[in-house]
Design a protein around this motif. Structure first.
Motif, PDB file in Angstrom:
ATOM      1  N   THR A  37       0.817  -1.216   0.000  1.00 27.10           N
ATOM      2  CA  THR A  37       0.000   0.000   0.000  1.00 27.10           C
ATOM      3  C   THR A  37       0.849   1.263   0.000  1.00 27.10           C
ATOM      4  N   ALA A  38       2.090   1.181   0.476  1.00 27.61           N
ATOM      5  CA  ALA A  38       3.019   2.305   0.373  1.00 27.61           C
ATOM      6  C   ALA A  38       3.881   2.183  -0.882  1.00 27.61           C
ATOM      7  N   ALA A  39       4.356   0.965  -1.163  1.00 25.22           N
ATOM      8  CA  ALA A  39       5.209   0.741  -2.333  1.00 25.22           C
ATOM      9  C   ALA A  39       4.513   1.136  -3.626  1.00 25.22           C
ATOM     10  N   ALA A  40       3.193   1.037  -3.652  1.00 24.73           N
ATOM     11  CA  ALA A  40       2.460   1.391  -4.869  1.00 24.73           C
ATOM     12  C   ALA A  40       2.671   2.846  -5.260  1.00 24.73           C
ATOM     13  N   ARG A  41       2.997   3.698  -4.290  1.00 28.94           N
ATOM     14  CA  ARG A  41       3.289   5.105  -4.622  1.00 28.94           C
ATOM     15  C   ARG A  41       4.512   5.188  -5.530  1.00 28.94           C
ATOM     16  N   ALA A  42       5.569   4.424  -5.211  1.00 31.91           N
ATOM     17  CA  ALA A  42       6.760   4.408  -6.062  1.00 31.91           C
ATOM     18  C   ALA A  42       6.439   3.769  -7.407  1.00 31.91           C
ATOM     19  N   TRP A  43       5.680   2.689  -7.383  1.00 31.22           N
ATOM     20  CA  TRP A  43       5.261   2.032  -8.635  1.00 31.22           C
ATOM     21  C   TRP A  43       4.543   3.020  -9.539  1.00 31.22           C
ATOM     22  N   TRP A  44       3.551   3.741  -8.979  1.00 26.62           N
ATOM     23  CA  TRP A  44       2.773   4.665  -9.793  1.00 26.62           C
ATOM     24  C   TRP A  44       3.650   5.814 -10.291  1.00 26.62           C
ATOM     25  N   LEU A  45       4.461   6.393  -9.426  1.00 28.24           N
ATOM     26  CA  LEU A  45       5.283   7.537  -9.818  1.00 28.24           C
ATOM     27  C   LEU A  45       6.251   7.180 -10.939  1.00 28.24           C
ATOM     28  N   LEU A  46       6.903   6.030 -10.827  1.00 29.26           N
ATOM     29  CA  LEU A  46       7.859   5.646 -11.863  1.00 29.26           C
ATOM     30  C   LEU A  46       7.153   5.319 -13.170  1.00 29.26           C
ATOM     31  N   ARG A  47       5.991   4.715 -13.082  1.00 29.16           N
ATOM     32  CA  ARG A  47       5.198   4.473 -14.301  1.00 29.16           C
ATOM     33  C   ARG A  47       4.734   5.802 -14.905  1.00 29.16           C
ATOM     34  N   TYR A  48       4.270   6.704 -14.051  1.00 26.74           N
ATOM     35  CA  TYR A  48       3.851   8.043 -14.479  1.00 26.74           C
ATOM     36  C   TYR A  48       4.985   8.762 -15.188  1.00 26.74           C
ATOM     37  N   ALA A  49       6.211   8.536 -14.718  1.00 25.22           N
ATOM     38  CA  ALA A  49       7.385   9.207 -15.271  1.00 25.22           C
ATOM     39  C   ALA A  49       8.001   8.456 -16.450  1.00 25.22           C
ATOM     40  N   GLY A  50       7.300   7.437 -16.951  1.00 24.12           N
ATOM     41  CA  GLY A  50       7.704   6.826 -18.206  1.00 24.12           C
ATOM     42  C   GLY A  50       8.394   5.487 -18.128  1.00 24.12           C
ATOM     43  N   LEU A  51       8.613   4.935 -16.930  1.00 25.11           N
ATOM     44  CA  LEU A  51       9.243   3.620 -16.838  1.00 25.11           C
ATOM     45  C   LEU A  51       8.181   2.538 -16.986  1.00 25.11           C
ATOM     46  N   GLY A  52       8.339   1.697 -17.962  1.00 23.19           N
ATOM     47  CA  GLY A  52       7.357   0.641 -18.199  1.00 23.19           C
ATOM     48  C   GLY A  52       7.635  -0.628 -17.416  1.00 23.19           C
ATOM     49  N   ARG A  53       8.895  -0.874 -17.078  1.00 24.02           N
ATOM     50  CA  ARG A  53       9.277  -2.135 -16.432  1.00 24.02           C
ATOM     51  C   ARG A  53       9.389  -1.957 -14.919  1.00 24.02           C
ATOM     52  N   VAL A  54       8.272  -1.598 -14.307  1.00 22.12           N
ATOM     53  CA  VAL A  54       8.199  -1.430 -12.854  1.00 22.12           C
ATOM     54  C   VAL A  54       7.088  -2.325 -12.332  1.00 22.12           C
ATOM     55  N   THR A  55       7.391  -3.156 -11.358  1.00 18.15           N
ATOM     56  CA  THR A  55       6.389  -4.057 -10.798  1.00 18.15           C
ATOM     57  C   THR A  55       6.417  -4.022  -9.280  1.00 18.15           C
ATOM     58  N   LEU A  56       5.329  -4.477  -8.695  1.00 22.54           N
ATOM     59  CA  LEU A  56       5.218  -4.640  -7.245  1.00 22.54           C
ATOM     60  C   LEU A  56       5.503  -6.091  -6.896  1.00 22.54           C
ATOM     61  N   LEU A  57       6.260  -6.321  -5.823  1.00 21.61           N
ATOM     62  CA  LEU A  57       6.490  -7.680  -5.355  1.00 21.61           C
ATOM     63  C   LEU A  57       5.196  -8.189  -4.737  1.00 21.61           C
ATOM     64  N   ASP A  58       4.546  -9.145  -5.387  1.00 25.69           N
ATOM     65  CA  ASP A  58       3.235  -9.589  -4.932  1.00 25.69           C
ATOM     66  C   ASP A  58       3.347 -10.240  -3.548  1.00 25.69           C
ATOM     67  N   GLY A  59       2.579  -9.721  -2.621  1.00 20.57           N
ATOM     68  CA  GLY A  59       2.650 -10.190  -1.243  1.00 20.57           C
ATOM     69  C   GLY A  59       3.628  -9.417  -0.391  1.00 20.57           C
ATOM     70  N   ALA A  60       4.418  -8.537  -1.033  1.00 18.82           N
ATOM     71  CA  ALA A  60       5.362  -7.653  -0.342  1.00 18.82           C
ATOM     72  C   ALA A  60       6.363  -8.451   0.499  1.00 18.82           C
ATOM     73  N   LEU A  61       6.932  -7.811   1.513  1.00 13.35           N
ATOM     74  CA  LEU A  61       7.974  -8.454   2.306  1.00 13.35           C
ATOM     75  C   LEU A  61       7.447  -9.695   3.020  1.00 13.35           C
ATOM     76  N   GLY A  62       6.175  -9.681   3.377  1.00 14.45           N
ATOM     77  CA  GLY A  62       5.595 -10.833   4.054  1.00 14.45           C
ATOM     78  C   GLY A  62       5.687 -12.105   3.234  1.00 14.45           C
ATOM     79  N   ALA A  63       5.520 -11.993   1.913  1.00 11.68           N
ATOM     80  CA  ALA A  63       5.608 -13.169   1.048  1.00 11.68           C
ATOM     81  C   ALA A  63       7.038 -13.679   0.959  1.00 11.68           C
ATOM     82  N   TRP A  64       8.007 -12.754   0.975  1.00 16.80           N
ATOM     83  CA  TRP A  64       9.414 -13.160   0.962  1.00 16.80           C
ATOM     84  C   TRP A  64       9.752 -13.928   2.242  1.00 16.80           C
ATOM     85  N   ARG A  65       9.285 -13.407   3.372  1.00 19.32           N
ATOM     86  CA  ARG A  65       9.512 -14.095   4.645  1.00 19.32           C
ATOM     87  C   ARG A  65       8.840 -15.465   4.655  1.00 19.32           C
ATOM     88  N   ALA A  66       7.589 -15.511   4.171  1.00 21.32           N
ATOM     89  CA  ALA A  66       6.831 -16.762   4.183  1.00 21.32           C
ATOM     90  C   ALA A  66       7.499 -17.837   3.339  1.00 21.32           C
TER      91      ALA A  66
END
Length: 279
Positions: A98-127
């Protein structure tokens, strides 16, 4: 465009000779200790991103609590994060993105097409039982990425009012804030008249990953996205609304962000406020 990267995909990508830039946007409303949380444990190689100072400009009544940064400032920050022209970027936080999406949106807004969110965020990495590292990493080295605004759509308070009247304006805040029962940070309680309540948390499954595309599509169709000519989203200060836009994209819808959101709208005494569960 692809919105998410899975933990398995990221783990594989980080082991290659051309790994993505990995950004850790550790931020939560009322918690100013993001850098300390990052230092306690983050995905190896991730660069800390400060939402308040790097993903926003100074607050103001007209711009709200987290106005968009200038593209010049965003480009300076992106180069400091080590982003090279054409390099993919993966973003995560420890709050369901919910916070990382701000960076995702801003970088996409600024023209970067290859920007993704880590699905599940840090919790999924830990899991997944994958390692974390602590402390502050070495300087990633300067990037050379060039950013240009306008690849995604944003609007102001007048545009948000028009969307509420003639399209679909979604309020991504918690339902009790939409109804005006509580308002912990902004000048007035309530919602933009005509806006429809669509809490961001309902985009996620129990494990913190995004719900499947068909489920998200039905969610937004039930809210009116299927018949609306244009869809817009706001929240408290334009942060979690970006998460809603990511979910809408997964569902197959395009949406406009109102960055000032309720923090800007409610600071203007000439803007009306509605209360209750109805638009």
């Amino acid at each position: 465009m692809t919105v998410t990267t899975t933990v398995a995909e990221l783990h594989e990508q980080l082991a290659t000779d051309t790994p993505p830039v990995l950004l850790d946007v550790r931020w939560a409303l009322g918690d100013p200790h993001g850098r300390a949380h990052y230092a306690e444990g983050h995905i190896p190689g991730a660069v800390y991103v400060d939402l308040v100072t790097e993903l926003a400009s100074a607050p103001s009544p007209r711009g709200g609590r987290h106005p968009l940064p200038s593209v010049t400032d965003l480009q300076r920050a992106a180069r400091a994060w080590g982003i090279q022209e054409g390099q993919p970027v993966v973003v995560y936080d420890d709050l369901g993105n919910t916070a990382a999406a701000r960076a995702w949106w801003l970088l996409r807004y600024a023209g970067l097409g290859r920007v993704t969110l880590l699905d599940g965020a840090l919790g999924a990495w830990r899991a997944a039982g994958l390692p974390l590292e602590s402390g502050l990493p070495a300087d990633p080295g300067p990037g050379d990425v060039v950013l240009r605004a306008g690849a995604l759509s944003a609007t102001d308070a007048d545009g948000a009012a028009e969307l509420a009247a003639s399209g679909l304006l979604l309020d991504a805040r918690a339902a009790e804030r939409y109804r005006g029962e509580v308002e912990p940070v902004d000048p007035r309680a309530g919602h933009i008249p005509g806006a429809v309540s669509a809490p961001t948390g309902e985009n996620l499954a129990a494990d913190g990953t995004f719900r499947p595309a068909d489920e998200l599509r039905k969610r937004f169709e039930d809210l009116g996205a299927g018949t609306a000519g244009r869809v817009g989203v706001y929240c408290g200060s334009g942060v979690t609304a970006a998460h809603q836009i990511a979910a809408l994209e997964i569902a197959g819808f395009e949406a406009v962000l109102f960055p000032g959101s309720w923090s800007a709208w409610s600071a203007d005494p000439d803007r009306p406020a509605a209360k209750g569960s109805r638009p």
